[in-house]
Motif scaffolding. Structure first.
Motif, PDB file in Angstrom:
ATOM      1  N   LYS A  68       0.766  -1.324   0.018  1.00 48.20           N
ATOM      2  CA  LYS A  68      -0.151   0.060  -0.056  1.00 48.20           C
ATOM      3  C   LYS A  68       0.925   1.147  -0.035  1.00 48.20           C
ATOM      4  O   LYS A  68       0.449   2.071  -0.686  1.00 48.20           O
ATOM      5  N   VAL A  69       1.866   1.143   0.902  1.00 46.68           N
ATOM      6  CA  VAL A  69       2.556   2.542   0.935  1.00 46.68           C
ATOM      7  C   VAL A  69       3.475   2.735  -0.210  1.00 46.68           C
ATOM      8  O   VAL A  69       3.747   3.736  -0.681  1.00 46.68           O
ATOM      9  N   GLU A  70       4.103   1.510  -0.889  1.00 44.85           N
ATOM     10  CA  GLU A  70       5.016   1.964  -1.982  1.00 44.85           C
ATOM     11  C   GLU A  70       4.016   2.396  -3.147  1.00 44.85           C
ATOM     12  O   GLU A  70       4.676   3.265  -4.044  1.00 44.85           O
ATOM     13  N   SER A  71       2.851   2.023  -3.343  1.00 40.15           N
ATOM     14  CA  SER A  71       1.914   2.405  -4.398  1.00 40.15           C
ATOM     15  C   SER A  71       1.732   3.934  -4.271  1.00 40.15           C
ATOM     16  O   SER A  71       1.794   4.501  -5.235  1.00 40.15           O
ATOM     17  N   GLU A  72       1.632   4.245  -2.871  1.00 40.09           N
ATOM     18  CA  GLU A  72       1.385   5.685  -2.415  1.00 40.09           C
ATOM     19  C   GLU A  72       2.582   6.517  -2.697  1.00 40.09           C
ATOM     20  O   GLU A  72       2.566   7.788  -3.356  1.00 40.09           O
ATOM     21  N   ILE A  73       3.869   5.856  -2.587  1.00 39.61           N
ATOM     22  CA  ILE A  73       5.097   6.786  -2.690  1.00 39.61           C
ATOM     23  C   ILE A  73       5.278   6.910  -4.236  1.00 39.61           C
ATOM     24  O   ILE A  73       5.694   7.967  -4.731  1.00 39.61           O
ATOM     25  N   LYS A  74       4.893   6.006  -5.017  1.00 47.88           N
ATOM     26  CA  LYS A  74       4.826   6.000  -6.760  1.00 47.88           C
ATOM     27  C   LYS A  74       4.160   7.022  -7.227  1.00 47.88           C
ATOM     28  O   LYS A  74       4.417   7.730  -7.998  1.00 47.88           O
ATOM     29  N   LEU A  75       3.117   7.143  -6.500  1.00 52.48           N
ATOM     30  CA  LEU A  75       1.947   8.087  -7.171  1.00 52.48           C
ATOM     31  C   LEU A  75       2.312   9.458  -6.578  1.00 52.48           C
ATOM     32  O   LEU A  75       1.867  10.524  -7.503  1.00 52.48           O
ATOM     33  N   SER A  76       2.867   9.612  -5.497  1.00 50.07           N
ATOM     34  CA  SER A  76       2.910  11.022  -4.894  1.00 50.07           C
ATOM     35  C   SER A  76       4.164  11.662  -5.141  1.00 50.07           C
ATOM     36  O   SER A  76       4.340  12.726  -4.527  1.00 50.07           O
ATOM     37  N   SER A  77       5.417  10.905  -5.594  1.00 51.64           N
ATOM     38  CA  SER A  77       6.728  11.421  -5.296  1.00 51.64           C
ATOM     39  C   SER A  77       7.609  10.987  -6.266  1.00 51.64           C
ATOM     40  O   SER A  77       7.160  10.089  -6.879  1.00 51.64           O
ATOM     41  N   GLN A  78       8.728  11.684  -6.315  1.00 56.61           N
ATOM     42  CA  GLN A  78      10.022  10.799  -7.402  1.00 56.61           C
ATOM     43  C   GLN A  78      10.956  10.298  -6.698  1.00 56.61           C
ATOM     44  O   GLN A  78      12.093  10.085  -6.981  1.00 56.61           O
ATOM     45  N   VAL A  79      10.693  10.027  -5.197  1.00 58.09           N
ATOM     46  CA  VAL A  79      11.505   9.233  -4.395  1.00 58.09           C
ATOM     47  C   VAL A  79      11.893   7.929  -4.979  1.00 58.09           C
ATOM     48  O   VAL A  79      11.007   7.154  -5.373  1.00 58.09           O
ATOM     49  N   GLN A  80      13.196   7.570  -4.875  1.00 55.73           N
ATOM     50  CA  GLN A  80      13.827   6.407  -5.450  1.00 55.73           C
ATOM     51  C   GLN A  80      13.512   5.319  -4.411  1.00 55.73           C
ATOM     52  O   GLN A  80      13.647   5.317  -3.296  1.00 55.73           O
ATOM     53  N   ILE A  81      12.839   4.077  -4.936  1.00 55.30           N
ATOM     54  CA  ILE A  81      12.702   2.766  -4.166  1.00 55.30           C
ATOM     55  C   ILE A  81      13.378   1.953  -4.565  1.00 55.30           C
ATOM     56  O   ILE A  81      13.869   1.474  -5.838  1.00 55.30           O
ATOM     57  N   VAL A  82      14.044   1.294  -3.506  1.00 55.59           N
ATOM     58  CA  VAL A  82      14.975   0.249  -3.805  1.00 55.59           C
ATOM     59  C   VAL A  82      14.603  -1.142  -2.978  1.00 55.59           C
ATOM     60  O   VAL A  82      14.333  -0.982  -1.673  1.00 55.59           O
ATOM     61  N   VAL A  83      14.443  -2.122  -3.492  1.00 50.73           N
ATOM     62  CA  VAL A  83      13.812  -3.479  -2.859  1.00 50.73           C
ATOM     63  C   VAL A  83      15.002  -4.453  -3.024  1.00 50.73           C
ATOM     64  O   VAL A  83      15.292  -4.834  -4.127  1.00 50.73           O
ATOM     65  N   LEU A  84      15.356  -4.902  -1.960  1.00 53.19           N
ATOM     66  CA  LEU A  84      16.465  -5.906  -1.765  1.00 53.19           C
ATOM     67  C   LEU A  84      16.087  -7.143  -1.172  1.00 53.19           C
ATOM     68  O   LEU A  84      15.482  -7.072  -0.234  1.00 53.19           O
ATOM     69  N   GLU A  85      16.421  -8.174  -1.732  1.00 53.14           N
ATOM     70  CA  GLU A  85      16.404  -9.720  -1.212  1.00 53.14           C
ATOM     71  C   GLU A  85      17.404  -9.869  -0.262  1.00 53.14           C
ATOM     72  O   GLU A  85      18.549  -9.897  -0.606  1.00 53.14           O
ATOM     73  N   ILE A  86      17.304 -10.356   0.973  1.00 53.21           N
ATOM     74  CA  ILE A  86      18.124 -10.638   1.960  1.00 53.21           C
ATOM     75  C   ILE A  86      18.583 -11.974   2.109  1.00 53.21           C
ATOM     76  O   ILE A  86      19.714 -11.925   2.585  1.00 53.21           O
ATOM     77  N   ALA A  87      17.835 -12.841   1.423  1.00 55.60           N
ATOM     78  CA  ALA A  87      18.231 -14.283   1.601  1.00 55.60           C
ATOM     79  C   ALA A  87      19.812 -14.133   0.928  1.00 55.60           C
ATOM     80  O   ALA A  87      20.302 -13.799  -0.212  1.00 55.60           O
ATOM     81  N   GLU A  88      20.857 -15.079   1.681  1.00 57.50           N
ATOM     82  CA  GLU A  88      22.233 -15.334   1.188  1.00 57.50           C
ATOM     83  C   GLU A  88      22.856 -14.019   0.828  1.00 57.50           C
ATOM     84  O   GLU A  88      24.013 -14.007   0.282  1.00 57.50           O
ATOM     85  N   LYS A  89      22.663 -12.913   1.700  1.00 54.98           N
ATOM     86  CA  LYS A  89      23.356 -11.798   1.577  1.00 54.98           C
ATOM     87  C   LYS A  89      23.829 -11.355   3.027  1.00 54.98           C
ATOM     88  O   LYS A  89      23.114 -11.717   3.972  1.00 54.98           O
ATOM     89  N   THR A  90      25.249 -10.859   3.210  1.00 51.78           N
ATOM     90  CA  THR A  90      25.610 -10.251   4.470  1.00 51.78           C
ATOM     91  C   THR A  90      25.009  -8.853   4.579  1.00 51.78           C
ATOM     92  O   THR A  90      24.937  -8.264   3.544  1.00 51.78           O
ATOM     93  N   PRO A  91      25.106  -8.508   5.898  1.00 47.62           N
ATOM     94  CA  PRO A  91      24.862  -7.093   5.902  1.00 47.62           C
ATOM     95  C   PRO A  91      25.672  -6.191   5.204  1.00 47.62           C
ATOM     96  O   PRO A  91      25.189  -5.011   4.643  1.00 47.62           O
ATOM     97  N   GLU A  92      27.069  -6.456   4.963  1.00 48.38           N
ATOM     98  CA  GLU A  92      27.782  -5.606   4.005  1.00 48.38           C
ATOM     99  C   GLU A  92      27.449  -5.464   2.730  1.00 48.38           C
ATOM    100  O   GLU A  92      27.463  -4.529   2.340  1.00 48.38           O
ATOM    101  N   SER A  93      27.178  -6.979   2.320  1.00 47.42           N
ATOM    102  CA  SER A  93      26.892  -6.684   0.905  1.00 47.42           C
ATOM    103  C   SER A  93      25.529  -5.851   0.575  1.00 47.42           C
ATOM    104  O   SER A  93      25.414  -5.146  -0.706  1.00 47.42           O
ATOM    105  N   LEU A  94      24.748  -6.066   1.676  1.00 49.06           N
ATOM    106  CA  LEU A  94      23.062  -4.990   1.450  1.00 49.06           C
ATOM    107  C   LEU A  94      23.613  -3.653   1.274  1.00 49.06           C
ATOM    108  O   LEU A  94      23.260  -2.942   0.611  1.00 49.06           O
ATOM    109  N   LEU A  95      24.595  -3.544   2.327  1.00 54.03           N
ATOM    110  CA  LEU A  95      24.955  -1.983   2.480  1.00 54.03           C
ATOM    111  C   LEU A  95      25.475  -1.288   1.242  1.00 54.03           C
ATOM    112  O   LEU A  95      25.141  -0.511   0.692  1.00 54.03           O
ATOM    113  N   ASN A  96      26.459  -2.268   0.586  1.00 56.62           N
ATOM    114  CA  ASN A  96      27.424  -1.955  -0.661  1.00 56.62           C
ATOM    115  C   ASN A  96      26.332  -1.416  -1.506  1.00 56.62           C
ATOM    116  O   ASN A  96      26.153  -0.780  -2.488  1.00 56.62           O
ATOM    117  N   GLN A  97      25.164  -2.324  -1.763  1.00 61.91           N
ATOM    118  CA  GLN A  97      24.135  -2.351  -2.937  1.00 61.91           C
ATOM    119  C   GLN A  97      23.626  -0.983  -2.698  1.00 61.91           C
ATOM    120  O   GLN A  97      23.132  -0.421  -3.584  1.00 61.91           O
TER     121      GLN A  97
END
Length: 262
Positions: free
Chosen positions: A191-220
């Protein structure tokens, strides 16, 4: 007559337990107004301290808000207050039905969950034992059977906790509350993602956490955040080069004509 229903009545206890479960799943967040007011004040203070964090640092920016409430009202309040972030990062686990996040949650709350599992298994074992005793008592008992029954009662079964592999899905009653929380998160995020896309130009990043370390996620995340500020070169095709050559030739012709006119 009807027996008096007290707080100890099984049905009442079941209702209370269900209410507690529901309350623990739907955690109430402070109002959007309170959130934005506190956030605004905090960012203002942060700006005072971090304006000289590096040469040429922008006046605003340099902050991260973790676990902001997932509600359209909270998002709208941010927008109205002019506190929209540049980037929103959502960490999700959809691989293997969310086994990764369930396993991590299990490990983080292992003592509490294990004690609940142990209690359930013990209760189930006792219930099974009681039913077995009742069944045997209803039969015509010989002296040998009586001795056998006594021997059974003396033996206590060892309760062994189940083990979960890292990629396993701990599908047990004790994980139901956690699964409900994850389902609620996914529902609210959509619901919130839809609202963000409709109301702003804010960049959305969705990341899968499986098999990822916190460091690799941060780097992404850092790579995505820095992307708009980096120079992007592009490869010129033969057609682009021809157009460039034609433009240059045309410019030279114009210059020659201007010289002749002079």
């Amino acid at each position: 007559g009807m027996s008096e229903i007290t707080a100890d009545h099984p049905e009442i206890q079941a209702m209370v337990e269900e209410a507690i479960k529901s309350a623990s799943v739907s955690e109430v967040a402070p109002s959007p107004e309170i959130y934005t007011e506190v956030l605004d004040r905090t960012i203002t203070e942060l700006m005072k301290e971090s304006k000289d964090r590096f040469p040429g640092a922008p006046k605003k920016g340099g902050w991260v808000v973790d676990n902001y409430p997932l509600s359209v009202d909270h998002w709208s309040a941010l927008s109205e207050k002019g506190l929209l972030p540049d980037t929103i990062v959502c960490l999700k686990n959809t691989q293997k039905d969310g086994a990764c996040v369930l396993h991590r949650t299990y490990l983080a709350n292992m003592d509490e969950i294990n004690s609940k599992i142990l209690k359930r298994l013990t209760d189930e074992a006792l219930k099974k034992k009681e039913e077995e005793v009742r069944r045997k008592m209803q039969e015509t008992l010989t002296s040998e059977e009586e001795q056998s029954l006594e021997a059974d009662e003396d033996e206590s079964e060892e309760i062994i906790l189940p083990e979960f592999a890292e990629d396993d899905f701990p599908d047990i009653p004790e994980m139901e509350i956690i699964k409900k929380k994850i389902d609620l998160f996914m529902h609210d995020w959509q619901k919130v993602e839809s609202e963000i896309k409709l109301s702003s130009q804010v960049q959305i990043v969705v990341l899968e956490i499986a098999e990822k370390t916190p460091e690799s996620l941060l780097n992404q995340i850092v790579l995505v955040m820095e992307k708009p500020f980096k120079y992007h070169s592009w490869e010129l095709s033969a057609e682009d080069l021809n157009e460039e050559a034609e433009d240059l030739a045309a410019e030279e012709e114009d210059e020659e004509e201007e010289v002749e006119e002079e």
